[in-house]
Design an enzyme around this catalytic site. Structure first.
Site, mmCIF file in Angstrom:
data_model
loop_
_atom_site.group_PDB
_atom_site.id
_atom_site.type_symbol
_atom_site.label_atom_id
_atom_site.label_comp_id
_atom_site.label_asym_id
_atom_site.label_seq_id
_atom_site.Cartn_x
_atom_site.Cartn_y
_atom_site.Cartn_z
ATOM 1 C CG HIS A 65 75.982 -21.234 -82.439
ATOM 2 N ND1 HIS A 65 76.986 -21.834 -83.288
ATOM 3 C CD2 HIS A 65 75.559 -20.345 -83.157
ATOM 4 C CE1 HIS A 65 76.766 -21.182 -84.469
ATOM 5 N NE2 HIS A 65 76.232 -20.474 -84.415
ATOM 6 C CB SER A 77 78.798 -21.795 -89.071
ATOM 7 O OG SER A 77 77.973 -21.728 -87.864
HETATM 8 P P1 AMP Z 1 74.457 -18.000 -86.907
HETATM 9 O O1 AMP Z 1 74.336 -19.476 -86.562
HETATM 10 O O2 AMP Z 1 75.807 -17.570 -87.595
HETATM 11 O O3 AMP Z 1 73.380 -17.246 -87.680
HETATM 12 O O4 AMP Z 1 74.443 -17.294 -85.511
HETATM 13 C C1 AMP Z 1 73.747 -17.575 -84.530
HETATM 14 C C2 AMP Z 1 74.308 -16.740 -83.352
HETATM 15 O O5 AMP Z 1 75.331 -16.850 -82.903
HETATM 16 C C3 AMP Z 1 73.996 -15.113 -83.741
HETATM 17 O O6 AMP Z 1 73.513 -14.360 -82.615
HETATM 18 C C4 AMP Z 1 75.446 -14.733 -83.781
HETATM 19 O O7 AMP Z 1 75.841 -13.817 -83.472
HETATM 20 C C5 AMP Z 1 76.141 -15.767 -82.741
HETATM 21 N N1 AMP Z 1 77.467 -16.034 -82.985
HETATM 22 C C6 AMP Z 1 78.069 -16.524 -83.926
HETATM 23 N N2 AMP Z 1 79.463 -16.769 -83.906
HETATM 24 C C7 AMP Z 1 79.740 -16.301 -82.452
HETATM 25 C C8 AMP Z 1 80.794 -16.306 -81.715
HETATM 26 N N3 AMP Z 1 82.089 -16.531 -82.206
HETATM 27 N N4 AMP Z 1 80.702 -15.824 -80.517
HETATM 28 C C9 AMP Z 1 79.448 -15.500 -79.947
HETATM 29 N N5 AMP Z 1 78.277 -15.425 -80.645
HETATM 30 C C10 AMP Z 1 78.546 -15.838 -81.823
#
Ligand code: AMP
Length: 282
Positions: A37, A186
């Site tokens: 993030h 997460s």
């Molecule tokens: P989330 O909180 O899981 O809904 O993710 C929020 C954003 O963070 C989304 O655009 C995900 O694709 C991105 N994201 C989650 N994990 C990663 C990671 N390991 N590397 C880069 N972006 C990520």
């Protein structure tokens, strides 16, 4: 840094920034922030003057038997992280404010939703498109950054922006990994110590397949079957592991020179679902 649950307050704040001709970047998240993030926020900061991060565990994208109730929530720590990278505002709406009253409209997604996570999680991308659309309407950002980790999400939102003439420019951030290759997520917090040690095997399998493809294998079916067996032998349950076309997210049997593909996998380790992917440009 402004922290607000209020749709009106975030709207008014962004409006003031716009009046000052400031460019607004946006990173939507479900919180439990990690370095993945963080990288997206930094990327958004490079391309804009003020970055809004949203933290909202969106009930609409969880199936009835999924982990909505248990999804990690750690707002205070998340706010610390956002302060450290100098986000300008964090928007933390409550469910009743995002989804008040009856719903007379619903979203359906066609082509891009038929494979990968769309096939195994009915309603998932509809829920994401719904919330992202609402967040775009609330924040009205100039740019928004999404992670490649959820490549299908990025492609669906990109198509939504194209088809519905949204003003926002979309950017994709690369996948941030732990030292052993595991894509940060997460949900990694759910893994037991033993599972955590096994978890990087998914990326290792993808990397192995990628290497064989770069060595000239153009029909990867057997190679993939072998990697699935290896993962299953280690205790993974496979949801999917395959090569998909980057254009339409359909599975591809024969790879062509000049083609753009997604080599992607989703697996369960115990109750935890892990996803990962590698983009292939042949
Ligand atoms: P989330 O909180 O899981 O809904 O993710 C929020 C954003 O963070 C989304 O655009 C995900 O694709 C991105 N994201 C989650 N994990 C990663 C990671 N390991 N590397 C880069 N972006 C990520």
């Amino acid at each position: 840094m402004l922290v607000t649950e209020s749709i009106e307050e975030i709207r008014n704040t962004v409006k003031l920034w716009k009046r000052e001709k400031l460019k607004v970047g946006f990173v939507p998240t479900m919180g439990a922030l990690h370095d993945g993030h963080l990288a997206l926020i930094k990327q958004a900061k490079k391309k804009s003057d003020r970055v809004v991060v949203s933290i909202f565990v969106n009930p609409e994208q969880f199936g009835p038997n999924e982990d909505f109730d248990h999804y990690p929530r750690q707002l205070e720590e998340d706010l610390k992280i956002c302060r450290k990278v100098r986000a300008a505002a964090v928007f933390t709406p409550e469910v009743p404010d995002m989804y008040p009253g009856e719903k007379f409209f619903s979203i359906s997604i066609n082509e891009l939703n038929q494979h990968m996570c769309g096939a195994s999680r009915p309603g998932f991308f509809e829920g994401i498109v719904l919330v992202v659309n609402k967040l775009f309407n609330i924040i009205d950002p100039d740019i928004a950054v999404f992670g490649q980790k959820d490549i299908q999400q990025f492609l669906i939102i990109k198509q939504m922006a194209r088809e519905f003439n949204l003003r926002v420019k979309l950017e994709m951030g690369k996948i941030i990994r732990a030292n052993d290759g595991l894509a940060l997520s997460s949900r990694n917090a759910y893994l037991s110590n033993d599972e955590r040690l096994l978890a990087p095997s998914l990326y290792r399998s993808l990397s192995y397949i990628e290497k064989q493809i770069s060595n000239g294998i153009d029909k990867p079916e057997l190679l993939i079957a072998h990697q699935k067996n290896e993962l299953e032998a280690k205790g993974f349950k496979i949801d999917y592991l395959n090569v998909f076309s980057l254009n339409n997210i359909k599975p591809v049997e024969k790879l062509e020179k000049g083609g753009n593909y997604i080599l992607a996998g989703a697996v369960y380790l115990g109750k935890t679902r892990l996803i990962d992917n590698i983009l292939l440009e042949l």
